[in-house]
Design an enzyme around this catalytic site. Structure first.
Site, PDB file in Angstrom:
ATOM      1  N   CYS A  78       0.840  -1.200   0.000  1.00 27.84           N
ATOM      2  CA  CYS A  78       0.000   0.000   0.000  1.00 27.84           C
ATOM      3  C   CYS A  78       0.879   1.255   0.000  1.00 27.84           C
ATOM      4  O   CYS A  78       1.638   1.468  -0.930  1.00 27.84           O
ATOM      5  CB  CYS A  78      -0.990  -0.026   1.145  1.00 27.84           C
ATOM      6  SG  CYS A  78      -2.335   1.194   0.910  1.00 27.84           S
ATOM      7  N   HIS A 187      -3.921  -4.606  -0.373  1.00 29.83           N
ATOM      8  CA  HIS A 187      -3.491  -5.209   0.890  1.00 29.83           C
ATOM      9  C   HIS A 187      -3.609  -6.737   0.803  1.00 29.83           C
ATOM     10  O   HIS A 187      -4.701  -7.280   0.980  1.00 29.83           O
ATOM     11  CB  HIS A 187      -4.363  -4.715   2.046  1.00 29.83           C
ATOM     12  CG  HIS A 187      -4.118  -3.304   2.428  1.00 29.83           C
ATOM     13  ND1 HIS A 187      -3.135  -2.940   3.321  1.00 29.83           N
ATOM     14  CD2 HIS A 187      -4.725  -2.162   2.044  1.00 29.83           C
ATOM     15  CE1 HIS A 187      -3.152  -1.631   3.480  1.00 29.83           C
ATOM     16  NE2 HIS A 187      -4.098  -1.133   2.715  1.00 29.83           N
ATOM     17  N   GLU A 189      -2.674  -8.803   2.977  1.00 29.80           N
ATOM     18  CA  GLU A 189      -3.024  -9.291   4.320  1.00 29.80           C
ATOM     19  C   GLU A 189      -4.509  -9.140   4.621  1.00 29.80           C
ATOM     20  O   GLU A 189      -5.011  -9.712   5.589  1.00 29.80           O
ATOM     21  CB  GLU A 189      -2.174  -8.569   5.372  1.00 29.80           C
ATOM     22  CG  GLU A 189      -2.607  -7.159   5.726  1.00 29.80           C
ATOM     23  CD  GLU A 189      -2.182  -6.110   4.707  1.00 29.80           C
ATOM     24  OE1 GLU A 189      -2.417  -4.917   4.983  1.00 29.80           O
ATOM     25  OE2 GLU A 189      -1.630  -6.485   3.644  1.00 29.80           O
TER      26      GLU A 189
END
Length: 207
Positions: A78, A187, A189
């Site tokens: 990001c 992202h 994650e």
């Protein structure tokens, strides 16, 4: 594996995601640990200027530069990707980035920002990050700014960077694979199984 702790949020979710795919992870700002690890992850949320300020505070720009000079892998996420470019412009204010890639990060050319939610990406042939991930797979984005052009020119015998694109009011760079330096605007994650597969691919490339 080290996640660089320079005061940015989102460190623990990145740590959990990497542990999920089998990585041994340390969250630290320690200079030597960040230099010596097999892979360095640089996450980032918020404003470009704030992330750069935090990075400079722990000499993160120098850590990234020294690792890349030694062909040691780095993954930006990001805003951790955005600061790899030469500069960012937010609210008319220009901030110098790490300068690993030429170009400017600026506001998305879309009616609705931030770009928040799930989106497909267009990965190039031979991508390591997206190996085995289907074309219609969606990843989670939350951002108002991005690199909307790719300016780095590479000449033989050096390999061309693999640039992945996405669209929100126009094209923007969604991921880059450039030798030891990789990055994603989305992202991983927060992208469920798709993000886990991408992180697993990156980890596999460290061996």
């Amino acid at each position: 594996m080290v996640i660089l702790d320079y005061g940015s949020g989102n460190l623990r979710s990145a740590e959990r995601a990497l542990r999920r795919v089998g990585a041994e992870v340390e969250v630290t700002a320690d200079w030597q640990a960040a230099l010596d690890c097999d892979g360095l992850v640089v996450p980032g949320v918020g404003a470009f200027a704030a992330v750069m300020s935090g990075l400079l505070g722990v000499r993160g720009d120098r850590i990234i530069g020294k690792r890349l000079a030694g062909n040691r892998p780095v993954l930006g996420i990001c805003v951790g990707m955005q600061v790899l470019f030469e500069r960012g412009i937010e609210h008319g204010v220009q901030t110098e980035g790490c300068g690993e890639w030429p170009g400017t990060v600026d506001r998305l050319a879309a009616e609705i920002v931030p770009h928040m939610g799930w989106n497909t990406v267009r990965a190039p042939e031979g991508s390591v990050l997206f190996d085995g991930i289907g074309e219609q797979t969606r990843f989670y984005f939350v951002h108002s700014y991005a690199a909307r052009t790719w300016e780095l020119e590479v000449y033989p015998p050096f390999p061309q960077p693999k640039v992945t694109w996405a669209d929100h009011g126009g094209e923007f760079v969604a991921a880059v694979e450039n030798g030891p330096l990789s990055a994603t605007q989305f992202h991983p994650e927060k992208s469920g199984d798709a993000g886990a597969e991408l992180l697993r691919n990156w980890l596999g490339s460290l061996a």
